[in-house]
Design a protein around this motif. Structure first.
Motif, PDB file in Angstrom:
ATOM      1  N   GLU A  41     -10.098  10.484   5.377  1.00 27.13           N
ATOM      2  CA  GLU A  41     -10.883  10.967   6.522  1.00 27.13           C
ATOM      3  C   GLU A  41     -11.550  12.293   6.197  1.00 27.13           C
ATOM      4  OE1 GLU A  41      -8.339   8.956  10.189  1.00 27.13           O
ATOM      5  OE2 GLU A  41      -7.839  10.986   9.509  1.00 27.13           O
ATOM      6  N   GLN A  42     -10.790  13.186   5.563  1.00 28.08           N
ATOM      7  CA  GLN A  42     -11.339  14.498   5.217  1.00 28.08           C
ATOM      8  C   GLN A  42     -12.495  14.356   4.230  1.00 28.08           C
ATOM      9  OE1 GLN A  42      -8.500  17.300   3.663  1.00 28.08           O
ATOM     10  NE2 GLN A  42      -9.909  19.010   3.874  1.00 28.08           N
ATOM     11  N   ARG A  56      -0.667   9.998   4.962  1.00 27.81           N
ATOM     12  CA  ARG A  56      -1.238  11.103   4.177  1.00 27.81           C
ATOM     13  C   ARG A  56      -2.563  10.679   3.559  1.00 27.81           C
ATOM     14  NH1 ARG A  56      -2.263  11.118  -0.497  1.00 27.81           N
ATOM     15  NH2 ARG A  56      -0.801   9.453  -1.016  1.00 27.81           N
ATOM     16  N   TRP A  57      -2.591   9.469   3.000  1.00 28.40           N
ATOM     17  CA  TRP A  57      -3.793   8.934   2.367  1.00 28.40           C
ATOM     18  C   TRP A  57      -4.923   8.765   3.374  1.00 28.40           C
ATOM     19  CZ3 TRP A  57      -5.188   3.616   3.299  1.00 28.40           C
ATOM     20  CH2 TRP A  57      -6.241   3.128   2.506  1.00 28.40           C
ATOM     21  N   ILE A  96     -11.947   3.132   0.062  1.00 27.62           N
ATOM     22  CA  ILE A  96     -12.814   2.846   1.208  1.00 27.62           C
ATOM     23  C   ILE A  96     -12.599   1.422   1.700  1.00 27.62           C
ATOM     24  CG2 ILE A  96     -15.226   2.589   1.930  1.00 27.62           C
ATOM     25  CD1 ILE A  96     -15.873   4.982   0.080  1.00 27.62           C
ATOM     26  N   ALA A  97     -12.471   0.476   0.768  1.00 23.01           N
ATOM     27  CA  ALA A  97     -12.260  -0.924   1.147  1.00 23.01           C
ATOM     28  C   ALA A  97     -10.977  -1.106   1.934  1.00 23.01           C
ATOM     29  CB  ALA A  97     -12.247  -1.802  -0.097  1.00 23.01           C
ATOM     30  N   LEU A  98      -9.922  -0.435   1.512  1.00 23.15           N
ATOM     31  CA  LEU A  98      -8.627  -0.611   2.174  1.00 23.15           C
ATOM     32  C   LEU A  98      -8.431   0.315   3.363  1.00 23.15           C
ATOM     33  CD1 LEU A  98      -6.848  -1.524  -1.032  1.00 23.15           C
ATOM     34  CD2 LEU A  98      -6.363  -2.670   1.132  1.00 23.15           C
ATOM     35  N   LEU A  99      -9.185   1.390   3.404  1.00 16.79           N
ATOM     36  CA  LEU A  99      -9.069   2.329   4.514  1.00 16.79           C
ATOM     37  C   LEU A  99      -9.454   1.698   5.839  1.00 16.79           C
ATOM     38  CD1 LEU A  99      -8.705   5.266   5.597  1.00 16.79           C
ATOM     39  CD2 LEU A  99     -11.158   5.577   5.111  1.00 16.79           C
ATOM     40  N   LEU A 149       0.829  -1.202   0.000  1.00 19.86           N
ATOM     41  CA  LEU A 149       0.000   0.000   0.000  1.00 19.86           C
ATOM     42  C   LEU A 149       0.864   1.253   0.000  1.00 19.86           C
ATOM     43  CD1 LEU A 149      -3.041  -0.211   2.465  1.00 19.86           C
ATOM     44  CD2 LEU A 149      -3.052   0.095  -0.014  1.00 19.86           C
ATOM     45  N   GLU A 150       1.877   1.264   0.840  1.00 15.07           N
ATOM     46  CA  GLU A 150       2.780   2.423   0.913  1.00 15.07           C
ATOM     47  C   GLU A 150       3.392   2.696  -0.451  1.00 15.07           C
ATOM     48  OE1 GLU A 150       5.056   5.613   2.541  1.00 15.07           O
ATOM     49  OE2 GLU A 150       3.313   4.552   3.324  1.00 15.07           O
ATOM     50  N   GLN A 151       3.830   1.648  -1.107  1.00 19.43           N
ATOM     51  CA  GLN A 151       4.425   1.795  -2.435  1.00 19.43           C
ATOM     52  C   GLN A 151       3.419   2.365  -3.431  1.00 19.43           C
ATOM     53  OE1 GLN A 151       4.984  -1.896  -4.554  1.00 19.43           O
ATOM     54  NE2 GLN A 151       6.844  -1.157  -5.543  1.00 19.43           N
TER      55      GLN A 151
END
Length: 199
Positions: free
Chosen positions: A187-188, A181-182, A157-160, A137-139
């Motif tokens: 969230e925002q 950051r993501w 949304i699925a991965l959040l 995910l970071e990559q």
């Protein structure tokens, strides 16, 4: 619409996130995990797989599996691209989430949150697979605002859901600035409290 779920579950939170973001009215039916609530005859009539989340539409139709519910609720919205290839790229992440992320990140978290075990007692192989998923995910997010481009989709949304809760399972996100950051950007957009207020 009725939503049967557990607010401690990332799979159930996905449904809440998309319904709230789209302003879909629903009634939440709490089904606590690990209590036997999914094995009652009433619940099994809704979902013989004995899993949450489950939604019951106003016309009585029933849908299970979090990512199937995401796709259904997000149809014709900004969260699911109309272009076939762009939609398939969203699906690519949805399938990866259920096969390579959720079975490790969520299960390691459940060891701590649901079973009350220590972080140190988590299965080392499970943790290694979870760390690998978080690294992936970071990559992916290092060069992109969101998973499939400049706009938030149901892939995010699925991965959040479980990524955002992963510190509860002993995963350190401080060395993953793109993920942090993501999470903040998601969230925002979704009107969620900041990560620090959740963990």
């Amino acid at each position: 619409m009725q939503v049967y779920g557990d607010l401690q579950s990332g799979n159930c939170l996905k449904v809440k996130y998309i319904a709230d973001a789209l302003g879909v009215p629903y009634e939440w039916r709490d089904v606590p995990s690990g209590t036997g609530a999914t094995t009652t005859s009433e619940f099994l009539a809704l979902n013989p797989a004995a899993q949450v989340p489950v939604i019951v539409l106003d016309d009585g139709r029933v849908l299970a599996q979090s990512n199937a519910i995401l796709r259904y609720l997000a149809r014709d919205s900004r969260f699911l691209p109309a272009d076939a290839f762009a939609a398939a790229k969203v699906d690519e992440w949805l399938f990866w989430e259920q096969y390579s992320h959720e079975p490790y990140v969520a299960v390691a978290r459940a060891h701590v949150v649901y079973k009350g075990h220590t972080i140190e007692s988590r299965d080392a192989n499970l943790v290694a697979r979870a760390e690998k998923a978080l690294d992936r995910l970071e990559q992916a997010l290092s060069g992109s605002d969101f998973l499939t481009g400049p706009a938030l989709t149901i892939a995010d949304i699925a991965l959040l859901a479980y990524t955002r809760l992963s510190p509860q399972g002993g995963f350190d996100l401080t060395g993953r600035p793109a993920i942090r950051r993501w999470i903040a950007a998601c969230e925002q957009e979704l009107g969620l409290p900041a990560l620090a207020a959740v963990n």
